[in-house]
Design an enzyme around this catalytic site. Structure first.
Site, short mmCIF file in Angstrom:
data_model
loop_
_atom_site.label_atom_id
_atom_site.label_comp_id
_atom_site.label_asym_id
_atom_site.label_seq_id
_atom_site.Cartn_x
_atom_site.Cartn_y
_atom_site.Cartn_z
N ASP A 1 -61.55 -138.42 -68.94
CA ASP A 1 -61.46 -138.57 -70.43
C ASP A 1 -60.82 -140.05 -70.61
O ASP A 1 -59.82 -140.48 -70.48
CB ASP A 1 -60.53 -137.58 -71.03
CG ASP A 1 -60.34 -137.43 -72.48
OD1 ASP A 1 -60.10 -138.55 -73.11
OD2 ASP A 1 -60.50 -136.32 -73.12
N HIS B 1 -57.97 -128.12 -68.16
CA HIS B 1 -56.75 -129.07 -68.08
C HIS B 1 -55.70 -128.54 -66.99
O HIS B 1 -55.59 -127.22 -66.92
CB HIS B 1 -55.92 -129.13 -69.44
CG HIS B 1 -56.65 -129.79 -70.49
ND1 HIS B 1 -55.89 -129.79 -71.79
CD2 HIS B 1 -57.90 -130.24 -70.59
CE1 HIS B 1 -56.91 -130.31 -72.79
NE2 HIS B 1 -58.07 -130.64 -71.77
ZN ZN Z 1 -57.16 -134.89 -75.20
FE FE Z 2 -60.86 -134.21 -73.15
FE FE Z 3 -59.84 -131.25 -72.66
#
Ligand code: ZN
Ligand code: FE
Ligand code: FE
Length: 275
Positions: A176, A107
């Site tokens: 995502d 992240h």
């Molecule tokens: Zn997430």
């Molecule tokens: Fe993810």
């Molecule tokens: Fe992740």
């Protein structure tokens, strides 16, 4: 061939994960490099990693995805937290050399009030200190939901980080579905438009992996709460359209839905059947 798998617990080692993913119908998997809340990693079991490399080859297990701990924040305002991020990522990448040719996802981080520009600068600085010319792992920035002060909810921010990384041939992106939905990219009604935007801003050649999650929240909610496939705002058809999209279909897909192993097995079977 469809590459699909899910997040698995890494506590039993690579061979355990390899056998486990085959037993639930998948052919790739994701795992945490260490406790998701941070802390020390177990030493690499070299025999286990070597056994897994041939097992993966023999059983058609494709590229696997290691996920950095959530506590890794390379753009924290606290230098000690930034230092932890640098040391953790460097250590993770050294460990990944035992399973060369795979992916490492993280992240981008939260700028905690310093502003997105400073966040981007610090994240790129971390990557410039950690990446090694001779490494065999591609490092992925995950697209984020935009919760709090998260960096990376706009494709432009991801692009800017990559642009500032010297060894950026080692960089890629993990998309995502829950996060982009929550960030305001309408993959349900305009997947083509979102992928065209991704290509224009970042370049599709950077896209290396997809997290397939439904979302508990509507488009643009900036929440990041994953839902089981078909029980959220994206829906089963929305996820299947992502998996079938010509820009995405060759990529590995990883479920990170709120499930135990049996739930993942059901979702993998259902998605393979309807694919
Ligand atoms: Zn997430
Ligand atoms: Fe993810
Ligand atoms: Fe992740």
């Amino acid at each position: 061939m469809l590459k699909i798998g899910c997040h698995l617990s890494a506590s039993g080692g690579y061979m355990h994960m390899g056998r486990e993913i085959l037993s639930i119908g998948g052919n790739t998997f994701q795992f945490f490099t260490r406790n998701p809340r941070g802390g020390n990693a177990k030493p690499v079991d070299e025999a286990d990693a070597a056994a897994f490399r041939s097992f993966a080859e023999e059983n058609g297990i494709g590229v696997i995805l290691a996920h950095a701990p959530y506590t890794l924040n390379g753009c924290s305002a606290d230098p000690a937290i930034r230092d932890f991020a640098i040391r953790t990522m460097a250590d993770d990448l050294a460990r990944m050399e035992y399973v060369p040719g795979n992916l490492y996802n993280f992240h981008p981080g939260s700028h905690v009030g310093q502003g997105v520009e400073e966040g981007i600068r610090l994240i790129a600085e971390m990557l410039n200190r950690v990446l090694r010319e001779d490494q065999h792992t591609t490092v992925l920035l995950e697209t984020m939901a935009g919760k709090g002060s998260e960096v990376g909810s706009r494709f432009e921010e991801i692009r800017e980080i990559i642009d500032r990384v010297k060894l950026n041939s080692l960089m890629g992106v993990c998309l995502d579905t829950c996060h982009v939905n929550d960030a305001g990219y309408d993959i349900v009604n305009d997947l083509d438009g979102v992928m065209a935007e991704f290509d224009r801003v970042i370049g599709l050649e950077r896209l290396k992996a997809v997290h397939i999650n439904d979302s508990k929240n509507p488009l643009g909610s900036r929440k990041d709460r994953h839902e089981k496939i078909g029980e959220g705002y994206i829906g089963t058809e929305g996820i299947l359209r992502v998996m079938r999209h010509e820009a995405l279909r060759e990529l590995p897909f990883f479920l990170e839905t709120p499930n135990e192993l049996e739930g993942y097995e059901r979702e993998i079977r259902m998605l393979k059947e309807k694919y």
